[in-house]
Scaffold this active site. Sequence first.
Site, PDB file in Angstrom:
ATOM      1  N   GLY A  52       0.806  -1.221   0.000  1.00 28.31           N
ATOM      2  CA  GLY A  52       0.000   0.000   0.000  1.00 28.31           C
ATOM      3  C   GLY A  52       0.842   1.275   0.000  1.00 28.31           C
ATOM      4  N   ALA A  71      10.133  -1.906   2.640  1.00 25.51           N
ATOM      5  CA  ALA A  71       9.609  -3.262   2.838  1.00 25.51           C
ATOM      6  C   ALA A  71       9.424  -3.554   4.326  1.00 25.51           C
ATOM      7  CB  ALA A  71      10.560  -4.287   2.231  1.00 25.51           C
ATOM      8  N   GLY A  72       8.282  -4.116   4.665  1.00 25.09           N
ATOM      9  CA  GLY A  72       8.047  -4.442   6.076  1.00 25.09           C
ATOM     10  C   GLY A  72       6.853  -5.351   6.249  1.00 25.09           C
ATOM     11  N   ASP A  78       2.230  -9.868  14.626  1.00 29.65           N
ATOM     12  CA  ASP A  78       1.856  -9.404  15.961  1.00 29.65           C
ATOM     13  C   ASP A  78       1.462 -10.546  16.893  1.00 29.65           C
ATOM     14  OD1 ASP A  78       2.178  -6.895  14.849  1.00 29.65           O
ATOM     15  OD2 ASP A  78       0.047  -6.391  14.821  1.00 29.65           O
ATOM     16  N   GLN A 132       3.459  -0.392  21.619  1.00 27.38           N
ATOM     17  CA  GLN A 132       2.206  -0.951  21.093  1.00 27.38           C
ATOM     18  C   GLN A 132       2.074  -2.388  21.536  1.00 27.38           C
ATOM     19  OE1 GLN A 132      -0.651   0.167  19.398  1.00 27.38           O
ATOM     20  NE2 GLN A 132      -1.210  -1.907  20.013  1.00 27.38           N
ATOM     21  N   GLY A 192       1.546  -6.085  21.667  1.00 28.20           N
ATOM     22  CA  GLY A 192       1.558  -7.104  20.605  1.00 28.20           C
ATOM     23  C   GLY A 192       2.629  -6.913  19.551  1.00 28.20           C
ATOM     24  N   GLN A 193       3.525  -5.911  19.736  1.00 22.58           N
ATOM     25  CA  GLN A 193       4.497  -5.631  18.675  1.00 22.58           C
ATOM     26  C   GLN A 193       5.943  -5.531  19.178  1.00 22.58           C
ATOM     27  OE1 GLN A 193       2.971  -2.275  16.213  1.00 22.58           O
ATOM     28  NE2 GLN A 193       2.775  -3.906  14.704  1.00 22.58           N
ATOM     29  N   TYR A 231       8.181  -5.974  16.069  1.00 19.37           N
ATOM     30  CA  TYR A 231       8.047  -4.843  15.126  1.00 19.37           C
ATOM     31  C   TYR A 231       8.642  -3.558  15.716  1.00 19.37           C
ATOM     32  CZ  TYR A 231       5.439  -1.928  11.707  1.00 19.37           C
ATOM     33  OH  TYR A 231       5.075  -1.042  10.713  1.00 19.37           O
ATOM     34  N   LYS A 275      11.689  -1.459  14.152  1.00 19.91           N
ATOM     35  CA  LYS A 275      11.449  -0.082  13.697  1.00 19.91           C
ATOM     36  C   LYS A 275      12.301   0.931  14.472  1.00 19.91           C
ATOM     37  CE  LYS A 275       8.521  -0.832  10.349  1.00 19.91           C
ATOM     38  NZ  LYS A 275       8.877  -0.533   8.957  1.00 19.91           N
ATOM     39  N   GLY A 301       2.408   7.003  11.394  1.00 18.29           N
ATOM     40  CA  GLY A 301       1.455   6.414  12.319  1.00 18.29           C
ATOM     41  C   GLY A 301       0.589   5.428  11.571  1.00 18.29           C
TER      42      GLY A 301
HETATM   43  N1  CAA Z   1      -3.761  -3.764  25.752  1.00 16.77           N
HETATM   44  C1  CAA Z   1      -3.773  -4.453  26.945  1.00 16.77           C
HETATM   45  N2  CAA Z   1      -4.013  -5.765  27.043  1.00 16.77           N
HETATM   46  C2  CAA Z   1      -4.293  -6.423  25.916  1.00 16.77           C
HETATM   47  C3  CAA Z   1      -4.310  -5.780  24.656  1.00 16.77           C
HETATM   48  C4  CAA Z   1      -4.037  -4.403  24.631  1.00 16.77           C
HETATM   49  N3  CAA Z   1      -4.036  -3.701  23.474  1.00 16.77           N
HETATM   50  N4  CAA Z   1      -4.600  -6.717  23.694  1.00 16.77           N
HETATM   51  C5  CAA Z   1      -4.748  -7.893  24.362  1.00 16.77           C
HETATM   52  N5  CAA Z   1      -4.588  -7.706  25.693  1.00 16.77           N
HETATM   53  C6  CAA Z   1      -4.625  -8.704  26.742  1.00 16.77           C
HETATM   54  C7  CAA Z   1      -5.835  -9.628  26.586  1.00 16.77           C
HETATM   55  O1  CAA Z   1      -6.949  -9.116  27.257  1.00 16.77           O
HETATM   56  C8  CAA Z   1      -5.304 -10.907  27.232  1.00 16.77           C
HETATM   57  O2  CAA Z   1      -5.354 -10.777  28.623  1.00 16.77           O
HETATM   58  P1  CAA Z   1      -5.566 -12.068  29.566  1.00 16.77           P
HETATM   59  O3  CAA Z   1      -4.451 -13.020  29.289  1.00 16.77           O
HETATM   60  O4  CAA Z   1      -5.541 -11.484  30.950  1.00 16.77           O
HETATM   61  O5  CAA Z   1      -6.899 -12.610  29.176  1.00 16.77           O
HETATM   62  C9  CAA Z   1      -3.839 -10.910  26.847  1.00 16.77           C
HETATM   63  O6  CAA Z   1      -3.487  -9.556  26.609  1.00 16.77           O
HETATM   64  C10 CAA Z   1      -3.557 -11.722  25.610  1.00 16.77           C
HETATM   65  O7  CAA Z   1      -4.481 -11.348  24.603  1.00 16.77           O
HETATM   66  P2  CAA Z   1      -4.595 -12.107  23.249  1.00 16.77           P
HETATM   67  O8  CAA Z   1      -4.638 -13.571  23.487  1.00 16.77           O
HETATM   68  O9  CAA Z   1      -5.679 -11.489  22.420  1.00 16.77           O
HETATM   69  O10 CAA Z   1      -3.164 -11.743  22.631  1.00 16.77           O
HETATM   70  P3  CAA Z   1      -2.621 -12.071  21.218  1.00 16.77           P
HETATM   71  O11 CAA Z   1      -1.274 -12.646  21.363  1.00 16.77           O
HETATM   72  O12 CAA Z   1      -3.616 -12.808  20.394  1.00 16.77           O
HETATM   73  O13 CAA Z   1      -2.383 -10.645  20.578  1.00 16.77           O
HETATM   74  C11 CAA Z   1      -3.010  -8.714  19.485  1.00 16.77           C
HETATM   75  C12 CAA Z   1      -3.262  -9.596  20.730  1.00 16.77           C
HETATM   76  C13 CAA Z   1      -3.568  -9.415  18.257  1.00 16.77           C
HETATM   77  C14 CAA Z   1      -1.542  -8.417  19.273  1.00 16.77           C
HETATM   78  C15 CAA Z   1      -3.763  -7.432  19.734  1.00 16.77           C
HETATM   79  O14 CAA Z   1      -3.303  -6.854  20.919  1.00 16.77           O
HETATM   80  C16 CAA Z   1      -3.602  -6.460  18.612  1.00 16.77           C
HETATM   81  O15 CAA Z   1      -4.125  -6.620  17.509  1.00 16.77           O
HETATM   82  N6  CAA Z   1      -2.858  -5.379  18.884  1.00 16.77           N
HETATM   83  C17 CAA Z   1      -2.650  -4.318  17.899  1.00 16.77           C
HETATM   84  C18 CAA Z   1      -1.364  -4.539  17.199  1.00 16.77           C
HETATM   85  C19 CAA Z   1      -1.142  -3.402  16.271  1.00 16.77           C
HETATM   86  O16 CAA Z   1      -1.454  -2.256  16.509  1.00 16.77           O
HETATM   87  N7  CAA Z   1      -0.541  -3.693  15.150  1.00 16.77           N
HETATM   88  C20 CAA Z   1      -0.286  -2.682  14.195  1.00 16.77           C
HETATM   89  C21 CAA Z   1      -0.259  -3.296  12.836  1.00 16.77           C
HETATM   90  S1  CAA Z   1      -0.112  -2.046  11.588  1.00 16.77           S
HETATM   91  C22 CAA Z   1       1.436  -1.493  11.763  1.00 16.77           C
HETATM   92  O17 CAA Z   1       2.229  -1.977  12.478  1.00 16.77           O
HETATM   93  C23 CAA Z   1       1.755  -0.287  10.923  1.00 16.77           C
HETATM   94  C24 CAA Z   1       2.395   0.752  11.735  1.00 16.77           C
HETATM   95  O18 CAA Z   1       3.572   0.960  11.605  1.00 16.77           O
HETATM   96  C25 CAA Z   1       1.579   1.547  12.643  1.00 16.77           C
END
Ligand code: CAA
Length: 248
Positions: free
Chosen positions: A17, A91-92, A96, A149, A151-152, A155, A159, A186
């Site tokens: 994109g 490239a990236g 997560d 962030q 879950g990252q 990443y 970065k 962002g």
């Molecule tokens: N904040 C706090 N706690 C969170 C949370 C958050 N954002 N997300 C999940 N949790 C908690 C859950 O409630 C869970 O708690 P318990 O164990 O107590 O139940 C625990 O963390 C684990 O949750 P999951 O099993 O859902 O965790 P997961 O390993 O499946 O991952 C995730 C969760 C998919 C990473 C999710 O947090 C997510 O989608 N985060 C956003 C990631 C993101 O912003 N990525 C950006 C991609 S785009 C990009 O990167 C471009 C750029 O440059 C900006």
Amino acid sequence: MTTENRHIALVTGATGGLGTHICKRLSDDGYIVCANYRSEEKAKAWKEKMAEEGYDFQLYKADVCSYEEVGQMIRAIETDLGTVDILVNNAGITRDGAFRKMTPDQWHEVIATNLTSVFNCCSHVINPMIGQQYGRIINISSVNGQRAQFGQVNYAAAKAGMHGITKTLAIEVATKGITVNTISPGYVATDMVMAVAAPVREQIVSGIPVGRLGGTGEIAHLVSFLAAPDTAFITGANYAINGGQHVY
Ligand code: CAA
């Protein structure tokens, strides 16, 4: 710019994109654009679509994780067109997941694609750039390399590391007519961001003061600015472009 002095720009991850919009913008600016890709099938469809829109990009295949493949790609560009004047490390990927569940594969894939790739590409263009005493290197990082962030871990490390490369390389080549800068976008409306689960994404967008996702064209505009010859005094900088999501 005449045909004789048109600068050559290489954009990695061109078919994504952000990459697509960066290629278009640099082409609109008059540069010869080399579009790097990894997947043959996706690239073929992309080139056809770009041609329909009036863009004639030179496509070059290489897995940016491979030092050897990148070297072959850069040598091919030099043979076909000349020295790469502008390198956009775009490239990236994301893999997560909460840290406690993150696998070594998720870690290594992201570090290789998002960080080691920058070493590979810079390594193969830097001596030719020094030879001609001119170059522009633009590293596309992320707001999530600057802030936390969930879950990252992988990443964010990659970065943040990109800007580490930017700062040190910038001072090493500062007297050679080469600038090295980072752009930290962002959340921008790309497939990568749309892959985040809708409720999570909506929560993230609600924390962006401008109140929306960024546009790919807005990032490409900043790339265009940094690619220009008259930005010679800007080097080692990190440009945040995130709608106010992270101000510091
Ligand atoms: N904040 C706090 N706690 C969170 C949370 C958050 N954002 N997300 C999940 N949790 C908690 C859950 O409630 C869970 O708690 P318990 O164990 O107590 O139940 C625990 O963390 C684990 O949750 P999951 O099993 O859902 O965790 P997961 O390993 O499946 O991952 C995730 C969760 C998919 C990473 C999710 O947090 C997510 O989608 N985060 C956003 C990631 C993101 O912003 N990525 C950006 C991609 S785009 C990009 O990167 C471009 C750029 O440059 C900006």
